[in-house]
Design an enzyme around this catalytic site. Structure first.
Site, PDB file in Angstrom:
ATOM      1  N   ASP A   1       5.054  -1.552  -1.032  1.00 11.49           N
ATOM      2  CA  ASP A   1       6.352  -2.170  -1.271  1.00 11.49           C
ATOM      3  C   ASP A   1       7.456  -1.509  -0.448  1.00 11.49           C
ATOM      4  OD1 ASP A   1       5.547  -4.043  -3.304  1.00 11.49           O
ATOM      5  OD2 ASP A   1       5.304  -2.329  -4.640  1.00 11.49           O
TER       6      ASP A   1
ATOM      7  N   HIS B   1       1.588   5.530  -6.783  1.00 10.09           N
ATOM      8  CA  HIS B   1       0.621   4.449  -6.975  1.00 10.09           C
ATOM      9  C   HIS B   1      -0.439   4.913  -7.954  1.00 10.09           C
ATOM     10  CE1 HIS B   1      -2.258   1.246  -6.014  1.00 10.09           C
ATOM     11  NE2 HIS B   1      -1.254   0.615  -5.444  1.00 10.09           N
TER      12      HIS B   1
ATOM     13  N   HIS C   1       4.936  -3.838 -10.659  1.00  6.76           N
ATOM     14  CA  HIS C   1       3.868  -4.395  -9.827  1.00  6.76           C
ATOM     15  C   HIS C   1       4.503  -4.956  -8.566  1.00  6.76           C
ATOM     16  CE1 HIS C   1       0.151  -5.964  -8.558  1.00  6.76           C
ATOM     17  NE2 HIS C   1      -0.062  -6.928  -9.433  1.00  6.76           N
TER      18      HIS C   1
END
Length: 377
Positions: A314, A264, A224
């Site tokens: 990210d 994702h 996450h």
């Protein structure tokens, strides 16, 4: 159909929400009807938090009042500073420290005894959590380095104040704007794992601090929020190897390594937040050192061509934060500092139409075993 197993609850609808919409095929993210592109480029983090909590963009006077109310809540009680110092002295892992801090802020909250579903009390609690978590994180980061905490200022924006507390230096407009944009991009993202855990906790009628503490713990995992730190560690490895980024990735994949920051559960194309942050990473590189952006582009192009993978938020937040001088191991806590605005909004929604979240598991163990007394086993 009721017995169909959905590992990870993939594709299962569990709630209705007015907060954010994601189109994974089009690469689109919307907060309460507004495109993330427009919000990231034109709205402040304070505006976005107001939007998420109140359902509409604030007028100028409302925004000033909201921002002032939040800025006055930035300071920590002496007991909280003592706790942060203790965590830093113990060399606690940053996200574990954030989890402890989020929980302990409850002890100093004037509304701690309010009914868990009291919306006005929760708005005040949410404002304090959103204001104080950055102060605690900056203090924790400085104390680990042997520096004293820097007291928050009420005359700076939410983003600029954090950078000021972290570095004991007021940031220039470019850094403050870049960090503000990053906070906006991370503020909410549907029923991600940490948001869902906050909702599960709230559904039991636990209080807001309990729900946010659950969310922080969930965010800490590498699948996450923790991936952004992993990305930067990877980019450093590329730099130290002396190889071109494409070659480094090819070799890493041959060794069975996983490349963080790609793929994702929702997006099938490039994450729109990654697209926006890549522009900021490039701009910062042009003003300093382009290698971190260049490494990132090389990795993105290779994995896109060879594996059909696209980067998530990210991936480019890593090089962006690094070029801003932010310590690598507080990237995920910064994610929490931003996402708390969305967590609070989802908890408010949960309380408004609450039903205990209680899924079932398919039992696959033994049945009808004969019990043997302990002395005969």
């Amino acid at each position: 159909m009721a017995d169909e197993l959905k590992k990870g609850l993939e594709g299962v609808l569990v709630a209705e929400s007015e907060l954010s919409f994601i189109d994974g095929d089009a690469g689109q993210l919307i907060y309460r009807g507004y495109s993330i592109d427009d919000l990231a480029r034109q709205a402040s983090y304070e505006e976005v938090v107001y939007l998420l909590w109140h359902g509409e963009l604030p007028e100028e006077g409302d925004l000033a009042e909201f921002s002032d109310a939040m800025s006055t809540e930035r300071a920590l009680a002496d007991g909280m500073y003592d706790l942060v110092r203790e965590l830093a002295d113990a060399d606690e892992e940053p996200m574990a420290a954030m989890r402890t801090i989020a929980s302990n802020l409850s002890a100093y909250d004037p509304d701690r005894d309010a009914d868990p579903t009291d919306r006005e009390a929760n708005l005040r609690k949410g404002r304090r959590l959103t204001a104080k978590l950055p102060t605690a994180l900056a203090a924790f980061s400085r104390l680990r380095e042997g520096d004293e905490p820097v007291a928050p200022r009420e005359d700076l924006s939410h983003a600029a104040n954090f950078l000021y507390m972290l570095n004991d230096e007021e940031p220039d407009d470019v850094l403050a704007e870049t960090f503000d944009m990053a906070l906006v991009l991370h503020a909410d993202h549907g029923l991600n794992a940490s948001t869902f855990s906050a909702m599960v906790t709230a559904s039991t009628l636990a209080d807001l601090h309990s729900a946010i503490t659950s969310a922080v713990g969930t965010l800490s995992g590498s699948l996450h929020g923790g991936a952004n730190q992993d990305v930067m560690e990877m980019l450093k490895e590329v730099d130290e190897s002396g190889k071109e980024a494409r070659q480094w990735v090819d070799d890493a994949l041959d060794r069975g390594r996983r490349v963080p920051g790609f793929g994702h559960r929702v997006y099938n194309v490039k994450d729109p937040r990654a697209r926006i942050l890549s522009e900021k990473s490039k701009a910062l590189g042009e003003a300093g050192d382009m290698k971190w952006y260049d490494y990132s582009v090389g990795i993105e192009e290779y994995l896109g061509e060879e594996k059909g993978l696209a980067p998530n938020v990210d991936f480019y937040s890593a090089s962006t934060y690094y070029q801003m001088g932010i310590p690598v191991d507080i990237y995920t806590p910064i994610f929490a500092v931003s996402r708390v605005g969305g967590w609070v909004a989802h908890v408010l929604e949960q309380y408004e139409d609450n039903r205990l979240i209680r899924p079932r598991a398919r039992y696959v163990g033994d049945r009808d075993l004969d019990f043997t007394p302990v002395e005969e086993r």
